[in-house]
Design a protein around this motif. Structure first.
Motif, mmCIF file in Angstrom:
data_model
loop_
_atom_site.group_PDB
_atom_site.id
_atom_site.type_symbol
_atom_site.label_atom_id
_atom_site.label_comp_id
_atom_site.label_asym_id
_atom_site.label_seq_id
_atom_site.Cartn_x
_atom_site.Cartn_y
_atom_site.Cartn_z
ATOM 1 N N PHE A 1 0.819 -1.211 0.000
ATOM 2 C CA PHE A 1 0.000 0.000 0.000
ATOM 3 C C PHE A 1 0.853 1.260 0.000
ATOM 4 N N LYS A 2 1.997 1.207 0.679
ATOM 5 C CA LYS A 2 2.897 2.369 0.687
ATOM 6 C C LYS A 2 3.519 2.586 -0.685
ATOM 7 N N ALA A 3 3.885 1.499 -1.348
ATOM 8 C CA ALA A 3 4.512 1.605 -2.672
ATOM 9 C C ALA A 3 3.487 1.879 -3.764
ATOM 10 N N ILE A 4 2.279 1.346 -3.591
ATOM 11 C CA ILE A 4 1.238 1.439 -4.621
ATOM 12 C C ILE A 4 -0.062 1.900 -3.949
ATOM 13 N N PRO A 5 -0.217 3.211 -3.726
ATOM 14 C CA PRO A 5 -1.389 3.715 -3.002
ATOM 15 C C PRO A 5 -2.723 3.300 -3.633
ATOM 16 N N SER A 6 -2.791 3.185 -4.931
ATOM 17 C CA SER A 6 -4.057 2.834 -5.589
ATOM 18 C C SER A 6 -4.495 1.407 -5.268
ATOM 19 N N LEU A 7 -3.588 0.571 -4.819
ATOM 20 C CA LEU A 7 -3.941 -0.796 -4.455
ATOM 21 C C LEU A 7 -4.907 -0.809 -3.272
ATOM 22 N N ARG A 8 -4.708 0.081 -2.314
ATOM 23 C CA ARG A 8 -5.612 0.185 -1.171
ATOM 24 C C ARG A 8 -7.009 0.586 -1.648
ATOM 25 N N LYS A 9 -7.075 1.405 -2.667
ATOM 26 C CA LYS A 9 -8.368 1.844 -3.192
ATOM 27 C C LYS A 9 -9.125 0.689 -3.845
ATOM 28 N N ILE A 10 -8.414 -0.193 -4.492
ATOM 29 C CA ILE A 10 -9.063 -1.348 -5.118
ATOM 30 C C ILE A 10 -9.621 -2.269 -4.037
ATOM 31 N N ILE A 11 -8.841 -2.544 -3.033
ATOM 32 C CA ILE A 11 -9.221 -3.494 -2.004
ATOM 33 C C ILE A 11 -10.183 -2.888 -0.992
ATOM 34 N N GLY A 12 -10.171 -1.555 -0.900
ATOM 35 C CA GLY A 12 -10.902 -0.878 0.157
ATOM 36 C C GLY A 12 -12.401 -0.967 0.122
ATOM 37 N N GLY A 13 -13.018 -1.270 -1.014
ATOM 38 C CA GLY A 13 -14.471 -1.338 -1.039
ATOM 39 C C GLY A 13 -15.018 -1.166 -2.427
ATOM 40 N N GLY A 14 -16.173 -0.535 -2.491
ATOM 41 C CA GLY A 14 -16.906 -0.394 -3.751
ATOM 42 C C GLY A 14 -16.218 0.490 -4.751
ATOM 43 N N SER A 15 -16.729 0.489 -5.959
ATOM 44 C CA SER A 15 -16.092 1.173 -7.076
ATOM 45 C C SER A 15 -16.045 2.681 -6.906
ATOM 46 N N THR A 16 -16.849 3.252 -6.003
ATOM 47 C CA THR A 16 -16.800 4.693 -5.808
ATOM 48 C C THR A 16 -15.486 5.126 -5.175
ATOM 49 N N GLU A 17 -14.737 4.201 -4.585
ATOM 50 C CA GLU A 17 -13.471 4.531 -3.971
ATOM 51 C C GLU A 17 -12.297 4.466 -4.955
ATOM 52 N N CYS A 18 -12.546 4.030 -6.135
ATOM 53 C CA CYS A 18 -11.472 3.780 -7.087
ATOM 54 C C CYS A 18 -11.214 5.008 -7.938
ATOM 55 N N HIS A 19 -10.048 5.574 -7.808
ATOM 56 C CA HIS A 19 -9.638 6.739 -8.603
ATOM 57 C C HIS A 19 -8.177 6.573 -8.955
ATOM 58 N N ALA A 20 -7.692 7.345 -9.889
ATOM 59 C CA ALA A 20 -6.287 7.252 -10.282
ATOM 60 C C ALA A 20 -5.389 7.551 -9.080
#
Length: 128
Positions: free
Chosen positions: A107-126
């Motif tokens: 998650f520290k190296a790839i912040p967007s990975l937390r967004k994918i795993i974190g929940g629904g698609s509304t959390e997913c951004h670049a």
């Protein structure tokens, strides 16, 4: 590269994942090759993501995995454009594979990975 991709399609192979690294001197056509491959993969309803590491970019020395992080940000955006069912399937598979301390490191190296795993698609951004 393209011939190998087309051959796998004609033989009826169904690949779940593949990683291709393209490297070489500037001006050789790496970007054009990637764009050509992208159009075929997307046409076949696949995911095509890319990340680029430019050692001359400002701050890239401080972000050695910036190419991978940008590829994951692109993947996150691609997943967001799919159905909620697809989003859930991808998130669940990643949650099964990434556990504990290794997850925090990723998650520290790839912040967007937390967004994918974190929940629904509304959390997913670049990624940042």
């Amino acid at each position: 590269l393209l011939n190998t991709y087309f051959a796998s399609l004609s033989m009826g192979e169904e690949s779940t994942a593949a990683v291709i690294l393209i490297h070489g001197d500037s001006g050789l056509g790496k970007t054009k090759l990637a764009e050509t491959l992208r159009s075929h993969v997307v046409e076949d309803d696949g995911y095509f993501i890319q990340g680029k590491f430019d050692q001359l970019s400002y701050g890239s020395a401080n972000r050695p995995y910036s190419g991978i992080a940008s590829a994951f940000a692109e993947y996150c955006s691609a997943v967001e454009q799919r159905s909620h069912e697809t989003w859930s399937e991808v998130a669940n598979k990643l949650r099964q594979e990434i556990k504990g301390d290794e997850g925090e490191i990723l998650f520290k190296a790839i912040p967007s990975l937390r967004k994918i795993i974190g929940g629904g698609s509304t959390e997913c951004h670049a990624a940042e």
